[in-house]
Enzyme design. Structure first.
Site, PDB file in Angstrom:
ATOM      1  N   SER B  14       0.821  -1.214   0.000  1.00  0.00           N
ATOM      2  CA  SER B  14       0.000   0.000   0.000  1.00  0.00           C
ATOM      3  C   SER B  14       0.853   1.261   0.000  1.00  0.00           C
ATOM      4  O   SER B  14       1.671   1.474   0.900  1.00  0.00           O
ATOM      5  CB  SER B  14      -0.921  -0.025   1.233  1.00  0.00           C
ATOM      6  OG  SER B  14      -1.196   1.281   1.697  1.00  0.00           O
ATOM      7  N   SER B  15       0.626   2.090  -1.005  1.00  0.00           N
ATOM      8  CA  SER B  15       1.462   3.274  -1.189  1.00  0.00           C
ATOM      9  C   SER B  15       1.334   4.276  -0.033  1.00  0.00           C
ATOM     10  O   SER B  15       2.326   4.797   0.456  1.00  0.00           O
ATOM     11  CB  SER B  15       1.097   3.956  -2.510  1.00  0.00           C
ATOM     12  OG  SER B  15      -0.291   4.206  -2.575  1.00  0.00           O
TER      13      SER B  15
END
Lengths: 201, 201
Positions: B14-15
């Site tokens: 997840s960025s």
């Protein structure tokens, strides 16, 4: 050098556009940034993606979270909040009326009134009588405005706003676009967008 | 009365978990809140919704925006940022290694190192050798950890974390859950979550 400005793209069915609309004018004014109120429609943009309703409806956990997050957000802002029923509301007529109003304060005042009616009072904003009352409240005679809202010129102007939103890379609301084309998405990015516009000018 | 605490649910693919992981420890410590580092996987949660990849991939405009927004976010935090390729990275092994580490500082240090490798250096975090190097960098002998990461106990613990995330209403990452069950989603909500935990305790 031109005064800094920002295009505020909002959709009357969009829940997070409500808190943004209620404070955008004040935030921009404090920074000396001119706010252009640009009502648009998310429906055609979602349709391009094959979506038929709000992602808050297709993902139940996300929908439940959104309502709770908005409750907290609106409580912190001391603004009323209730879930519109149905959600999303049909926002086409409200968007056309807002488009028909001049962006000289009247459009902003009407737009804030629509959000407060939809998300604060539980009013049906697809109803021409409801919108007529909101117009009267801000000192605008409803009948000519509702006629103008149905004109080809206004329909075309609203379609042009949707195209401008797509061209700016917009996929949700509220969104903010600065004069140099920088895009900011969400109520959480309002202050950052205004700061960017003020710095760039 | 117990010291206030918060469960920090993060996913290595997840960025927006990257900026959250880099500052969560400091934000929590400043507020006197204990942070529990809880690696989990979004894959099974997205699969329940019929999604097969990141929404940033299925919606190109949203994906383009995310990268630009992260560039701005990471520049403001003076942290390196580059797009992982492929995105999302396969995060299963990293999540198992993090689960195998004790939550006594080692898990946090390893997790920060994984995010920096994935989103700052362009490393392949599905690669056991890459993870082994990161473990060595924080003073942990890689071999026993990588063996533990493949054990049934760790696999079960990670599955339990996914179930705990679902039970808390989590649908994305990063997410924060306070002791009284309040859920906050996104890097933008870290400070609010910590303030909530500190106030409630």
């Amino acid at each position: 050098m031109a005064a800094p400005s920002i295009d505020f793209f909002y959709e009357f069915a969009s829940s997070y556009s409500y808190p943004a609309a209620m404070r955008a004018g004040e935030v921009a004014e404090r920074a000396g940034v001119t706010l252009r109120w640009r009502p648009f429609l998310l429906g055609p943009i979602f349709a391009d993606l094959g979506l038929t309703t709000s992602p808050f409806n297709t993902q139940p956990a996300k929908g439940r979270y959104m309502w709770r997050d908005l409750q907290r957000t609106m409580a912190a802002a001391s603004l009323p909040f209730r879930m519109p029923d149905p959600f999303p509301q049909n926002s086409l007529l409200a968007a056309r009326v807002a488009t028909a109003l001049p962006d000289d304060g009247k459009r902003a005042a009407f737009s804030r009134a629509v959000y407060r009616a939809a998300f604060g009072d539980g009013a049906q904003i697809a109803d021409a009588e409801v919108l007529g009352r909101l117009l009267r409240d801000i000192g605008v005679e409803p009948a000519p405005l509702l006629v103008a809202a149905g004109s080809d010129a206004v329909k075309q102007a609203l379609r042009a706003a949707v195209e401008a939103a797509k061209a700016a890379g917009i996929f949700g609301a509220p969104s903010f676009v600065t004069a140099d084309g920088e895009l900011f998405w969400g109520n959480d990015r309002l202050d950052q967008a205004v700061a960017w516009a003020a710095r760039g000018a």
